[in-house]
Scaffold this active site. Structure first.
Site, PDB file in Angstrom:
ATOM      1  N   CYS A  31       1.032  -0.882   0.163  1.00 21.22           N
ATOM      2  CA  CYS A  31       0.100   0.057   0.203  1.00 21.22           C
ATOM      3  C   CYS A  31       0.562   1.164   0.237  1.00 21.22           C
ATOM      4  CB  CYS A  31      -0.845   0.270   1.814  1.00 21.22           C
ATOM      5  SG  CYS A  31      -2.013   1.091   1.713  1.00 21.22           S
ATOM      6  N   CYS A  34       0.421   3.522   3.038  1.00 27.66           N
ATOM      7  CA  CYS A  34       0.426   3.058   3.655  1.00 27.66           C
ATOM      8  C   CYS A  34       2.122   2.887   4.228  1.00 27.66           C
ATOM      9  CB  CYS A  34       0.447   1.288   4.344  1.00 27.66           C
ATOM     10  SG  CYS A  34      -0.828   1.503   3.736  1.00 27.66           S
TER      11      CYS A  34
END
Length: 103
Positions: A31, A34
């Site tokens: 991600c 992230c």
């Protein structure tokens, strides 16, 4: 205090049984947002001492993510006394997260 990595084995002890509030960063290695949030979470863990900061890899502990209805990552959930009391979704600044933690 360093970030604590939680999973199926230690989530209950580190988060649900914690005597201090806990922020859990639900993330995954693939991600992009992230990855961008990671250094902010690390910085936050070093600068606050009244809150425990944890990271949970949703690829490794998907049942916990499902239990707390994490549909998008990154998601931050604030736990107090073992209960989720707040959720923040998406990439946020350190100041936004601090405000969330202190709410």
């Amino acid at each position: 205090m360093a970030v604590i990595h939680v999973n199926d084995n230690n989530f209950e002890q580190e988060v649900l049984q914690s005597e201090v509030p806990v922020v859990v960063d639900f993330w995954a290695p693939w991600c992009g947002p992230c990855k961008m949030l990671g250094p902010i979470i690390d910085e936050l863990a070093e600068s606050v001492d009244n809150v425990k900061i944890c990271k949970l890899n949703t690829d490794e502990a998907d049942q916990i993510a499902i239990r707390y209805r994490v549909m998008s990552i990154p998601t931050l959930i604030l736990f107090k006394d073992g209960q989720p009391v707040g959720t923040m979704i998406g990439l946020k600044s350190k100041s936004e997260i601090l405000q969330f933690v202190n709410s």
